[in-house]
Enzyme design. Structure first.
Site, PDB file in Angstrom:
ATOM      1  N   ASP A  24       2.132  50.075  23.358  1.00 15.12           N
ATOM      2  CA  ASP A  24       2.795  48.825  22.989  1.00 15.12           C
ATOM      3  C   ASP A  24       2.714  47.922  24.226  1.00 15.12           C
ATOM      4  OD1 ASP A  24       4.792  46.961  21.848  1.00 15.12           O
ATOM      5  OD2 ASP A  24       6.139  47.876  23.331  1.00 15.12           O
ATOM      6  N   ASP A  30       4.913  44.437  24.902  1.00 15.06           N
ATOM      7  CA  ASP A  30       6.165  43.822  25.371  1.00 15.06           C
ATOM      8  C   ASP A  30       7.297  44.844  25.453  1.00 15.06           C
ATOM      9  OD1 ASP A  30       4.912  41.235  23.455  1.00 15.06           O
ATOM     10  OD2 ASP A  30       5.229  41.056  25.599  1.00 15.06           O
ATOM     11  N   THR A  81       2.758  43.384  18.670  1.00 23.69           N
ATOM     12  CA  THR A  81       3.101  42.295  17.760  1.00 23.69           C
ATOM     13  C   THR A  81       2.730  40.948  18.362  1.00 23.69           C
ATOM     14  OG1 THR A  81       4.969  43.644  17.055  1.00 23.69           O
ATOM     15  CG2 THR A  81       5.034  41.333  16.449  1.00 23.69           C
ATOM     16  N   THR A  82       2.596  40.887  19.667  1.00 21.88           N
ATOM     17  CA  THR A  82       2.308  39.593  20.291  1.00 21.88           C
ATOM     18  C   THR A  82       0.854  39.216  20.056  1.00 21.88           C
ATOM     19  OG1 THR A  82       2.657  38.254  22.270  1.00 21.88           O
ATOM     20  CG2 THR A  82       1.690  40.426  22.614  1.00 21.88           C
TER      21      THR A  82
HETATM   22  C1  XBP Z   1       7.137  42.173  20.918  1.00 19.82           C
HETATM   23  C2  XBP Z   1       7.301  41.112  19.917  1.00 19.82           C
HETATM   24  C3  XBP Z   1       6.578  39.817  20.100  1.00 19.82           C
HETATM   25  C4  XBP Z   1       7.120  39.087  21.326  1.00 19.82           C
HETATM   26  C5  XBP Z   1       6.817  37.622  21.253  1.00 19.82           C
HETATM   27  O1  XBP Z   1       5.856  42.683  20.721  1.00 19.82           O
HETATM   28  O2  XBP Z   1       7.982  41.327  18.934  1.00 19.82           O
HETATM   29  O3  XBP Z   1       6.805  39.051  18.941  1.00 19.82           O
HETATM   30  O4  XBP Z   1       8.526  39.210  21.350  1.00 19.82           O
HETATM   31  O5  XBP Z   1       5.417  37.436  21.193  1.00 19.82           O
HETATM   32  P1  XBP Z   1       5.510  44.267  21.061  1.00 19.82           P
HETATM   33  P2  XBP Z   1       4.776  36.432  20.112  1.00 19.82           P
HETATM   34  O6  XBP Z   1       6.787  44.929  21.573  1.00 19.82           O
HETATM   35  O7  XBP Z   1       5.029  44.837  19.759  1.00 19.82           O
HETATM   36  O8  XBP Z   1       4.456  44.194  22.130  1.00 19.82           O
HETATM   37  O9  XBP Z   1       5.558  35.152  20.205  1.00 19.82           O
HETATM   38  O10 XBP Z   1       3.347  36.297  20.564  1.00 19.82           O
HETATM   39  O11 XBP Z   1       4.944  37.147  18.808  1.00 19.82           O
HETATM   40 MG    MG Z   2       7.692  46.409  22.551  1.00 20.81          MG
END
Ligand code: XBP
Ligand code: MG
Length: 253
Positions: free
Chosen positions: A10, A12, A124-125
């Site tokens: 993952d 973020d 998700t980002t």
């Molecule tokens: C985390 C998320 C993302 C970020 C914001 O992603 O939910 O939506 O908060 O990025 P992960 P975006 O933990 O799956 O890496 O604005 O590009 O969605």
């Molecule tokens: Mg995450």
């Protein structure tokens, strides 16, 4: 056949603590740019993180926090434009102040590469944000360390739906029992488990520490690194005080 065949990371909260000082700040800069008086505090953002995906998060905010907001134009286009601006701000932030990788992430990535364990990303980002983070924290070309990068809108349903993990497994031609997923949140844990991945290792952060990780194989505060021990919250403690391939191997089938 060696196990695990691959590590799926993952982004973020797992690779780096990007939410509070990265994404949240970028959202606020985009809102100010658009002349909106919306300011997402650290506390409000903690609530908004219940919704994954930046566009989805803005829509959720409009519906639940700003039901009085009037907009005569196309709302879908409005949200998409705000999110594009936010992504530009986020990428600039990554290049300006580089949010560092979390402890042990670079160490484990390099160990996996040396051992021939394949690497992938399921996030998700947006792909742009992944690139900006990797460029600002790893050697040039490190994006190529990852065989597959599953990011953002490549799938119709974001985490906790399993779509992004299934998408990555398919493109790596791997079965779910051949990989370890590394996550930071229950949304990510649920997504990986939903894709059939039995081994999910969680490293918590300030936003996710209080979540329910009963379904995780192991939970740590961090992966641990030179001089900073990985503290196990759930699961067996690693022999060498850090989460390394030898430790992950003990979690295998
Ligand atoms: C985390 C998320 C993302 C970020 C914001 O992603 O939910 O939506 O908060 O990025 P992960 P975006 O933990 O799956 O890496 O604005 O590009 O969605
Ligand atoms: Mg995450």
């Amino acid at each position: 056949m060696t196990w695990p065949q691959a590590l799926i990371f993952d982004v973020d909260g797992t690779l780096a603590d990007t939410e509070r000082d990265g994404h949240r700040v970028a959202f606020n800069r985009a809102f100010a740019d658009a002349g909106l008086d919306w300011v997402w505090s650290v506390e409000v953002y903690a609530r908004l993180l219940a919704v994954t995906g930046g566009k989805e998060r803005i829509r959720h905010y409009l519906e639940h926090f700003r039901p009085d907001f009037e907009y005569s134009g196309d709302r879908v286009a409005f949200v998409a434009a705000l999110h594009r601006a936010k992504t530009e701000y986020y990428m600039a932030l990554m290049h300006e102040q580089a949010i560092p990788l979390r402890p042990g992430v670079k160490r484990l990535l390099e160990e996996a590469r040396r051992a021939g364990v394949r690497l992938a990303i399921a996030t998700t980002t947006t792909p742009e944000n992944v690139g900006a983070l990797l460029e600002s924290t790893l050697p040039a070309g490190a994006i190529d360390w990852f065989e597959v990068i599953g990011a953002g809108d490549v799938v119709p349903n974001k985490k906790p739906a399993p779509d992004i993990y299934t998408w990555v497994l398919e493109r790596m031609c791997l079965n779910s029992d051949q990989v370890v997923a590394l996550e930071d949140s229950t949304h990510g844990l649920d997504a990986a488990k939903g894709a059939g991945i039995g081994c999910v290792l969680v490293t918590v952060n300030d936003y996710t520490a209080g979540q329910d990780f009963d379904a995780a194989t192991a939970v740590f505060d961090t992966l641990g690194d030179e001089g900073s021990q990985a503290r196990p919250i759930v699961g067996p403690a690693p022999v060498g005080d850090v989460v390394d391939l030898a430790y992950l191997h003990t979690l295998g089938p």
